[in-house]
Write a protein that holds these residues in place. Structure first.
Motif, PDB file in Angstrom:
ATOM      1  N   UNK A 128       0.841  -1.205   0.000  1.00  0.00           N
ATOM      2  CA  UNK A 128       0.000   0.000   0.000  1.00  0.00           C
ATOM      3  C   UNK A 128       0.873   1.251   0.000  1.00  0.00           C
ATOM      4  N   UNK A 129       1.940   1.252   0.822  1.00  0.00           N
ATOM      5  CA  UNK A 129       2.828   2.416   0.871  1.00  0.00           C
ATOM      6  C   UNK A 129       3.521   2.641  -0.461  1.00  0.00           C
ATOM      7  N   UNK A 130       3.999   1.567  -1.092  1.00  0.00           N
ATOM      8  CA  UNK A 130       4.678   1.706  -2.373  1.00  0.00           C
ATOM      9  C   UNK A 130       3.717   2.165  -3.457  1.00  0.00           C
ATOM     10  N   UNK A 131       2.502   1.636  -3.461  1.00  0.00           N
ATOM     11  CA  UNK A 131       1.511   2.048  -4.461  1.00  0.00           C
ATOM     12  C   UNK A 131       1.162   3.526  -4.305  1.00  0.00           C
ATOM     13  N   UNK A 132       1.060   4.004  -3.065  1.00  0.00           N
ATOM     14  CA  UNK A 132       0.761   5.425  -2.841  1.00  0.00           C
ATOM     15  C   UNK A 132       1.874   6.308  -3.401  1.00  0.00           C
ATOM     16  N   UNK A 133       3.136   5.908  -3.218  1.00  0.00           N
ATOM     17  CA  UNK A 133       4.247   6.700  -3.756  1.00  0.00           C
ATOM     18  C   UNK A 133       4.304   6.611  -5.278  1.00  0.00           C
ATOM     19  N   UNK A 134       3.985   5.437  -5.833  1.00  0.00           N
ATOM     20  CA  UNK A 134       4.022   5.281  -7.284  1.00  0.00           C
ATOM     21  C   UNK A 134       2.990   6.159  -7.979  1.00  0.00           C
ATOM     22  N   UNK A 135       1.888   6.459  -7.319  1.00  0.00           N
ATOM     23  CA  UNK A 135       0.863   7.326  -7.925  1.00  0.00           C
ATOM     24  C   UNK A 135       1.376   8.740  -8.157  1.00  0.00           C
ATOM     25  N   UNK A 137       4.551   9.335  -9.136  1.00  0.00           N
ATOM     26  CA  UNK A 137       5.697   9.252 -10.043  1.00  0.00           C
ATOM     27  C   UNK A 137       5.269   9.707 -11.434  1.00  0.00           C
ATOM     28  N   UNK A 138       5.915  10.709 -12.003  1.00  0.00           N
ATOM     29  CA  UNK A 138       5.575  11.131 -13.373  1.00  0.00           C
ATOM     30  C   UNK A 138       5.844  10.001 -14.369  1.00  0.00           C
ATOM     31  N   UNK A 140       3.787   7.349 -14.742  1.00  0.00           N
ATOM     32  CA  UNK A 140       3.027   6.163 -14.355  1.00  0.00           C
ATOM     33  C   UNK A 140       1.563   6.547 -14.207  1.00  0.00           C
ATOM     34  N   UNK A 141       0.680   5.693 -14.719  1.00  0.00           N
ATOM     35  CA  UNK A 141      -0.762   5.960 -14.649  1.00  0.00           C
ATOM     36  C   UNK A 141      -1.491   4.683 -14.267  1.00  0.00           C
ATOM     37  N   UNK A 142      -2.652   4.830 -13.672  1.00  0.00           N
ATOM     38  CA  UNK A 142      -3.484   3.674 -13.322  1.00  0.00           C
ATOM     39  C   UNK A 142      -2.833   2.726 -12.350  1.00  0.00           C
ATOM     40  N   UNK A 143      -2.148   3.244 -11.334  1.00  0.00           N
ATOM     41  CA  UNK A 143      -1.497   2.386 -10.343  1.00  0.00           C
ATOM     42  C   UNK A 143      -2.570   1.706  -9.498  1.00  0.00           C
ATOM     43  N   UNK A 144      -2.480   0.384  -9.371  1.00  0.00           N
ATOM     44  CA  UNK A 144      -3.478  -0.371  -8.611  1.00  0.00           C
ATOM     45  C   UNK A 144      -2.837  -1.639  -8.058  1.00  0.00           C
ATOM     46  N   UNK A 145      -3.395  -2.116  -6.983  1.00  0.00           N
ATOM     47  CA  UNK A 145      -2.954  -3.369  -6.382  1.00  0.00           C
ATOM     48  C   UNK A 145      -3.701  -4.533  -7.009  1.00  0.00           C
ATOM     49  N   UNK A 146      -3.010  -5.666  -7.140  1.00  0.00           N
ATOM     50  CA  UNK A 146      -3.653  -6.843  -7.726  1.00  0.00           C
ATOM     51  C   UNK A 146      -4.658  -7.458  -6.777  1.00  0.00           C
ATOM     52  N   UNK A 147      -4.432  -7.312  -5.467  1.00  0.00           N
ATOM     53  CA  UNK A 147      -5.357  -7.900  -4.502  1.00  0.00           C
ATOM     54  C   UNK A 147      -6.616  -7.050  -4.432  1.00  0.00           C
ATOM     55  N   UNK A 148      -7.780  -7.627  -4.685  1.00  0.00           N
ATOM     56  CA  UNK A 148      -9.023  -6.857  -4.669  1.00  0.00           C
ATOM     57  C   UNK A 148      -9.428  -6.493  -3.255  1.00  0.00           C
ATOM     58  N   UNK A 272      12.783   4.969 -11.584  1.00  0.00           N
ATOM     59  CA  UNK A 272      12.041   5.877 -10.709  1.00  0.00           C
ATOM     60  C   UNK A 272      11.392   5.127  -9.556  1.00  0.00           C
ATOM     61  N   UNK A 273      10.913   3.920  -9.820  1.00  0.00           N
ATOM     62  CA  UNK A 273      10.294   3.136  -8.746  1.00  0.00           C
ATOM     63  C   UNK A 273      11.338   2.699  -7.722  1.00  0.00           C
TER      64      UNK A 273
END
Length: 325
Positions: A128-135, A137-138, A140-148, A272-273
């Motif tokens: 969750x923390x990594x996904x929040x930072x990736x959002x 990042x210039x 990158x678009x549509x960042x989402x976790x695979x776990x529903x 960047x990631x």
């Protein structure tokens, strides 16, 4: 790593909220179809619901699906497939209660970051923390976790004293709840013979009753003496959040963070990631596992470096043999 394709077929994974019904998903998919058809570059749209959107994900859920968009020929649409995806992104975000994520020509996300670890709590927090930072990042678009998101699970807690006094076993409670909510197993169901076909007859509660604790509490549970008692008289019922599935990579629990590229290459996105604070400081026991194009890119560069070094050594060996020096 590889050139961006410009094929006239675009794939998109769609996902509804937890608990979405077939009627709701049908209405949302129709809304998405109508919005996409308003774009002049679109020739046809085909949406399926109840199937996994990602090629590497073989699970099937009612609230998941795949949209296949066929674009007009290049000379007619005037934009590349990537440019078209960026143009219609606001249209897809306008569909209520539906998340749309464009995939590459292989049916997978452009960027996949896999985190694995035995401690599921630390793993989920790190993802969750990594996904929040990736959002942020210039590129990158549509960042989402695979776990529903978690679904609402029916939890039945047997009251041992009452169950013992009435002669009700945990197995009888489990069997009554299973048959009423998801139906009997195919091997145990009665069959309707229609010529050469044997059609299973499955009896279960209506969809509205399956969401009602009062209706479930009235289910008859057989006692050891023979008569039946209501389920609510021997058990406490509640709906609680629960995981919809558990993904593993090499037998280790894992969570995948997916993202689409927006004007940058995979190599630039990887750099960047990897420079993000949450990626460089993963919790103890949580590891990053390269996968997909990122894994192939790392392997190719490593093998290329090895081949280059072997070539230099071979050339030096030939010079030594020729000149004895």
């Amino acid at each position: 790593f590889t050139p961006v394709g410009n094929k006239p077929v675009v794939f998109a994974a769609i996902e509804g909220p937890p608990g979405a019904t077939a009627e709701e998903m049908t209405a949302r998919s129709r809304d998405l179809t109508e919005r996409l058809r308003t774009d002049p570059a679109v020739q046809s749209v085909f949406v399926t619901v109840g199937a996994s959107g990602d090629a590497e994900n073989t699970t099937s859920e009612l609230r998941s699906g795949m949209a296949t968009i066929v674009l007009k020929p290049r000379e007619e649409r005037g934009v590349t497939a990537k440019e078209w995806q960026a143009r219609v992104a606001p249209l897809t975000r306008a569909v209520p209660d539906l998340r749309v994520s464009f995939l590459n020509e292989y049916g997978m996300s452009d960027v996949q970051v896999i985190l694995g670890g035995e401690d599921e709590g630390k793993l989920a927090a790190a993802a969750i923390a990594l996904a929040d930072e990736m959002r942020d990042v210039p590129g990158l678009a549509g960042v989402r976790l695979s776990s529903p998101p978690a679904n609402a699970d029916l939890v039945i807690r047997l009251r041992e004293a009452e169950a013992a006094s009435l002669g009700v076993t945990a197995q009888a409670v489990a069997e009554a709840a299973r048959v009423a909510t998801i139906g009997e197993m195919d091997s145990m169901t009665p069959k309707l013979v229609d010529g050469e076909r044997r059609i299973p007859i499955r009896v279960k509660l209506a969809a509205g009753d399956r969401a009602s604790l009062d209706a479930i509490g009235l289910l008859p549970v057989r006692t050891q003496a023979g008569p039946s008692v209501p389920l609510a008289s021997v058990a406490d019922l509640s709906f609680e959040p629960g995981a919809t599935r558990l993904d593993r990579f090499n037998r280790v629990p894992q969570i995948t963070i997916n993202a689409a590229l927006d004007g940058i290459t995979l190599g630039e996105a990887t750099e960047r990631i990897e420079a993000l604070e949450s990626f460089r400081n993963l919790p103890e026991g949580v590891r990053h596992k390269p996968y997909g194009d990122a894994e192939y890119m790392a392997e190719m560069f490593a093998q290329f470096g090895g081949a280059l070094g072997a070539g230099v050594l071979a050339m030096m060996a030939v010079l030594v043999l020729l000149f004895r020096d």
